[in-house]
Design an enzyme around this catalytic site. Structure first.
Site, PDB file in Angstrom:
ATOM      1  CG  ASN A 136     -16.422 -32.232 -15.621  1.00  0.00           C
ATOM      2  OD1 ASN A 136     -16.233 -33.222 -14.907  1.00  0.00           O
ATOM      3  ND2 ASN A 136     -17.360 -32.191 -16.536  1.00  0.00           N
ATOM      4  CG  PHE A 137     -13.077 -33.729 -17.498  1.00  0.00           C
ATOM      5  CD1 PHE A 137     -13.737 -34.932 -17.752  1.00  0.00           C
ATOM      6  CD2 PHE A 137     -13.492 -32.587 -18.168  1.00  0.00           C
ATOM      7  CE1 PHE A 137     -14.786 -34.984 -18.675  1.00  0.00           C
ATOM      8  CE2 PHE A 137     -14.538 -32.640 -19.096  1.00  0.00           C
ATOM      9  CZ  PHE A 137     -15.179 -33.832 -19.355  1.00  0.00           C
ATOM     10  CG  LEU A 138     -10.157 -33.735  -9.206  1.00  0.00           C
ATOM     11  CD1 LEU A 138      -8.737 -33.171  -9.342  1.00  0.00           C
ATOM     12  CD2 LEU A 138     -10.811 -33.218  -7.933  1.00  0.00           C
TER      13      LEU A 138
ATOM     14  CB  THR B 109     -21.628 -32.327 -10.236  1.00  0.00           C
ATOM     15  OG1 THR B 109     -20.939 -32.764 -11.407  1.00  0.00           O
ATOM     16  CG2 THR B 109     -22.684 -31.317 -10.627  1.00  0.00           C
TER      17      THR B 109
ATOM     18  CG  LEU C  12     -20.934 -31.603 -20.422  1.00  0.00           C
ATOM     19  CD1 LEU C  12     -19.977 -31.133 -21.509  1.00  0.00           C
ATOM     20  CD2 LEU C  12     -22.205 -32.180 -21.037  1.00  0.00           C
TER      21      LEU C  12
HETATM   22  S1  MYA Z   1     -15.888 -34.782  -9.886  1.00  0.00           S
HETATM   23  C1  MYA Z   1     -14.982 -36.183 -10.500  1.00  0.00           C
HETATM   24  C2  MYA Z   1     -13.877 -36.528  -9.578  1.00  0.00           C
HETATM   25  N1  MYA Z   1     -13.032 -37.577 -10.121  1.00  0.00           N
HETATM   26  C3  MYA Z   1     -13.127 -38.868  -9.819  1.00  0.00           C
HETATM   27  O1  MYA Z   1     -13.946 -39.288  -9.031  1.00  0.00           O
HETATM   28  C4  MYA Z   1     -12.163 -39.776 -10.559  1.00  0.00           C
HETATM   29  C5  MYA Z   1     -11.609 -40.877  -9.697  1.00  0.00           C
HETATM   30  N2  MYA Z   1     -11.019 -40.329  -8.474  1.00  0.00           N
HETATM   31  C6  MYA Z   1      -9.851 -39.620  -8.445  1.00  0.00           C
HETATM   32  O2  MYA Z   1      -9.207 -39.377  -9.451  1.00  0.00           O
HETATM   33  C7  MYA Z   1      -9.401 -39.140  -7.076  1.00  0.00           C
HETATM   34  O3  MYA Z   1     -10.026 -39.921  -6.090  1.00  0.00           O
HETATM   35  C8  MYA Z   1      -9.722 -37.651  -6.835  1.00  0.00           C
HETATM   36  C9  MYA Z   1      -9.356 -37.269  -5.387  1.00  0.00           C
HETATM   37  C10 MYA Z   1      -8.873 -36.793  -7.783  1.00  0.00           C
HETATM   38  C11 MYA Z   1     -11.204 -37.333  -7.032  1.00  0.00           C
HETATM   39  N3  MYA Z   1     -14.096 -32.994  -5.724  1.00  0.00           N
HETATM   40  O4  MYA Z   1      -5.651 -36.091  -3.247  1.00  0.00           O
HETATM   41  P1  MYA Z   1      -6.486 -36.585  -2.133  1.00  0.00           P
HETATM   42  C12 MYA Z   1     -11.250 -34.005  -1.589  1.00  0.00           C
HETATM   43  C13 MYA Z   1     -13.566 -32.160  -4.812  1.00  0.00           C
HETATM   44  O5  MYA Z   1      -5.767 -37.200  -1.005  1.00  0.00           O
HETATM   45  P2  MYA Z   1      -7.582 -38.541  -3.966  1.00  0.00           P
HETATM   46  C14 MYA Z   1     -15.047 -33.427 -10.609  1.00  0.00           C
HETATM   47  O6  MYA Z   1     -14.261 -33.563 -11.475  1.00  0.00           O
HETATM   48  C15 MYA Z   1     -11.490 -34.786  -0.335  1.00  0.00           C
HETATM   49  O7  MYA Z   1     -12.729 -34.388   0.243  1.00  0.00           O
HETATM   50  N4  MYA Z   1     -12.836 -32.560  -3.765  1.00  0.00           N
HETATM   51  O8  MYA Z   1      -7.623 -37.600  -2.649  1.00  0.00           O
HETATM   52  C16 MYA Z   1     -15.366 -32.043 -10.034  1.00  0.00           C
HETATM   53  C17 MYA Z   1     -10.288 -34.401   0.471  1.00  0.00           C
HETATM   54  O9  MYA Z   1     -10.444 -33.087   1.013  1.00  0.00           O
HETATM   55  P3  MYA Z   1     -10.892 -32.940   2.569  1.00  0.00           P
HETATM   56  C18 MYA Z   1     -12.635 -33.878  -3.644  1.00  0.00           C
HETATM   57  O10 MYA Z   1      -8.640 -39.550  -3.787  1.00  0.00           O
HETATM   58  C19 MYA Z   1     -14.161 -31.582  -9.228  1.00  0.00           C
HETATM   59  C20 MYA Z   1      -9.185 -34.298  -0.577  1.00  0.00           C
HETATM   60  O11 MYA Z   1      -9.860 -34.086  -1.836  1.00  0.00           O
HETATM   61  C21 MYA Z   1     -13.145 -34.799  -4.547  1.00  0.00           C
HETATM   62  O12 MYA Z   1      -6.211 -38.994  -4.267  1.00  0.00           O
HETATM   63  C22 MYA Z   1     -14.418 -30.328  -8.463  1.00  0.00           C
HETATM   64  C23 MYA Z   1      -8.380 -35.582  -0.667  1.00  0.00           C
HETATM   65  O13 MYA Z   1      -7.391 -35.380  -1.617  1.00  0.00           O
HETATM   66  C24 MYA Z   1     -13.918 -34.315  -5.615  1.00  0.00           C
HETATM   67  N5  MYA Z   1     -14.474 -35.114  -6.525  1.00  0.00           N
HETATM   68  O14 MYA Z   1      -8.033 -37.565  -5.153  1.00  0.00           O
HETATM   69  C25 MYA Z   1     -13.189 -29.875  -7.702  1.00  0.00           C
HETATM   70  N6  MYA Z   1     -12.760 -36.041  -4.178  1.00  0.00           N
HETATM   71  O15 MYA Z   1      -9.804 -33.528   3.407  1.00  0.00           O
HETATM   72  C26 MYA Z   1     -13.445 -28.663  -6.825  1.00  0.00           C
HETATM   73  C27 MYA Z   1     -12.029 -35.882  -3.065  1.00  0.00           C
HETATM   74  O16 MYA Z   1     -11.087 -31.464   2.803  1.00  0.00           O
HETATM   75  C28 MYA Z   1     -13.413 -27.383  -7.605  1.00  0.00           C
HETATM   76  N7  MYA Z   1     -11.945 -34.592  -2.731  1.00  0.00           N
HETATM   77  O17 MYA Z   1     -12.176 -33.705   2.694  1.00  0.00           O
HETATM   78  C29 MYA Z   1     -13.511 -26.180  -6.708  1.00  0.00           C
HETATM   79  C30 MYA Z   1     -13.598 -24.846  -7.465  1.00  0.00           C
HETATM   80  C31 MYA Z   1     -12.275 -24.447  -8.035  1.00  0.00           C
HETATM   81  C32 MYA Z   1     -12.326 -23.175  -8.872  1.00  0.00           C
HETATM   82  C33 MYA Z   1     -12.629 -21.928  -8.080  1.00  0.00           C
HETATM   83  C34 MYA Z   1     -12.583 -20.651  -8.962  1.00  0.00           C
HETATM   84  C35 MYA Z   1     -12.961 -19.403  -8.240  1.00  0.00           C
END
Ligand code: MYA
Length: 412
Positions: A160-162, A196, A412
């Site tokens: 969460n909180f990415l 999510t 959350l």
């Molecule tokens: S969801 C809440 C996400 N946060 C926000 O919406 C806040 C406002 N937005 C931002 O801060 C940025 O736009 C974020 C993206 C940081 C979201 N989940 O760096 P980029 C992919 C997963 O150039 P930015 C939450 O917190 C996108 O498809 N991936 O983009 C759950 C593309 O990849 P691809 C996402 O806009 C997080 C790439 O990132 C998301 O500067 C779960 C682009 O990167 C997203 N919400 O930054 C995370 N948004 O080219 C996954 C964009 O392939 C966890 N992208 O399409 C996975 C499990 C990890 C643990 C595993 C353990 C085994």
């Protein structure tokens, strides 16, 4: 390079789930295509087994930290430190999830609750700082959880909180952050995660919708959250959403510490019916459901005669900043959390939840169409919102898309 699926390829329409009919299917996902997650090309392929996609590797083979672009460095955020918690709060307040009018505004108390469940790992609270100024510019978190998928209880991370600072967007920092949290989760010998997002990438296990029940319709209309319905006046609208001053169910009261064992039993029994749901023990229930003022509220029904506890409802409080409004700066929202009705009708129980949320001066009560929520949403005057919430699993394939009502998990 494989060719992107054409939007005109109508043969897809019959077999692919709802979210795939959107534009996103034609987009390449250069990061997500490399990850052990369900891939769009595999949707509908019933020959693929349900379960982990990649097997664990020896911990000694988990890679070294992911290299950030040179102006930035990793930091582990000690959320128990007031100063660090302030920095995270400020980053999220200015840069977290928003639409054209509102931005989620998690309180410091909420963040502390959300990030310190039983057995949490400090190393999973990850920040990125600018090397020179030391300013916090990005954040991502994991917390441990046991999540059951059909018959299997799995140790998972809930991510969460990415958040990436607005000035650093679209520079591929997010994939680096996801790789780093993955690495630190794997170092604890945990190989699955759930999360999510409001956006689509490979591949949601289900897509849910938000519904909203006005508690303070005048304010919601004034700040542009809702609009006055056709042939409606403000006073008719206020009347429409009016609620009793206090809960109607006899024995409806706030949950207390001594209720933890019985609430745990109620929840365990109830959540057993969903395909994906948390596996809560008493420590989890104490952490996640014992009331914390302005963060999480839980109520139950204790029979006035037998003192048996038969029903339970809960919501968390998450305000949003109202963007570009001079007079009002926050919208106070309740979010439906976990609810169990074994004796009181669910509709009546949730109406009492609305009543206590109104007593607490919250402006709106939000609920997803998960679990049995569809059975009360329309009747209790919730209206369908614009936002969708996609649920994901990392390194675990589920064979078919789930219905929201098969999901027993609220993040959350
Ligand atoms: S969801 C809440 C996400 N946060 C926000 O919406 C806040 C406002 N937005 C931002 O801060 C940025 O736009 C974020 C993206 C940081 C979201 N989940 O760096 P980029 C992919 C997963 O150039 P930015 C939450 O917190 C996108 O498809 N991936 O983009 C759950 C593309 O990849 P691809 C996402 O806009 C997080 C790439 O990132 C998301 O500067 C779960 C682009 O990167 C997203 N919400 O930054 C995370 N948004 O080219 C996954 C964009 O392939 C966890 N992208 O399409 C996975 C499990 C990890 C643990 C595993 C353990 C085994």
């Amino acid at each position: 390079d494989p060719k992107p699926v054409s939007k005109e390829d109508s043969s897809l329409d019959t077999i692919v789930p709802r979210f795939q009919n959107s534009m996103s299917v034609s987009k390449r996902h250069t990061f997500w295509e490399t990850q052990p997650v369900g891939q769009f090309k595999d949707v509908g392929d019933s020959s693929l087994p349900e379960g982990p996609i990649m097997l664990p590797i020896p911990l000694s083979e988990v890679p070294e930290p992911y290299n950030l672009p040179s102006p930035y460095e990793w930091t582990t955020c000690d959320m128990e430190s007031e100063e660090t918690c302030n920095e995270v709060y400020t980053l999220l307040m200015n840069n977290y999830v928003e639409d054209d009018k509102f931005r989620l505004n998690y309180s410091k108390k909420f963040l502390s609750w959300a990030l310190h469940p039983p057995g949490y790992y400090k190393s999973w609270h990850i920040g990125v700082r600018a090397k020179v100024s030391k300013k916090l510019v990005a954040f991502i978190t994991g917390i441990p959880a046991r999540v059951r998928v059909r018959g299997e209880v799995l140790k998972m991370a809930e991510i969460n909180f990415l958040c990436v600072h607005k000035k650093l967007r679209l520079k591929r920092l997010a994939p680096g952050m996801i790789k780093e949290v993955t690495r630190r989760v794997c170092l604890e010998n945990i190989w699955q995660a759930t999360y999510t997002a409001g956006v689509v990438f490979p591949t949601p296990i289900t897509t849910c919708q938000y519904w909203h029940r006005s508690l303070n319709p005048k304010k919601l209309i004034d700040v542009g959250f809702s609009t006055l319905g056709a042939r409606m006046t403000m006073s008719r609208t206020v009347k429409l959403y009016k609620l009793p001053d206090s809960p109607v169910t006899p024995g409806f009261r706030k949950m207390e510490l001594h209720d933890v064992p019985v609430v745990t039993r109620l929840l365990k029994n109830y959540l057993g019916q969903f395909v994906v749901a948390p596996d809560f023990d008493e420590d989890d229930v104490q952490h996640w459901l014992l009331p914390i003022e302005s963060v999480v509220d839980s109520y139950l029904v204790e029979s006035p005669e037998t003192h048996e506890i038969t029903d339970f409802c809960s919501f968390y409080t998450l305000p949003s900043l109202i963007l570009g409004n001079q007079t009002c700066s926050t919208l106070k929202a309740a979010y439906s959390y976990y609810n169990v009705a074994t004796k009181t009708p669910l509709l009546q129980l949730m109406n009492d939840a609305l009543i206590v949320a109104k007593q607490k001066d919250l402006d709106v009560f939000n609920a997803l169409d998960v679990m049995e929520n569809k059975s009360f949403l329309e009747e209790l005057k919730f209206v369908l919102g614009g936002g969708q919430l996609h649920y994901y699993l990392y390194n675990y394939r589920v064979r078919n898309e789930l219905k929201p009502s098969e999901l027993g998990l609220v993040l959350l």
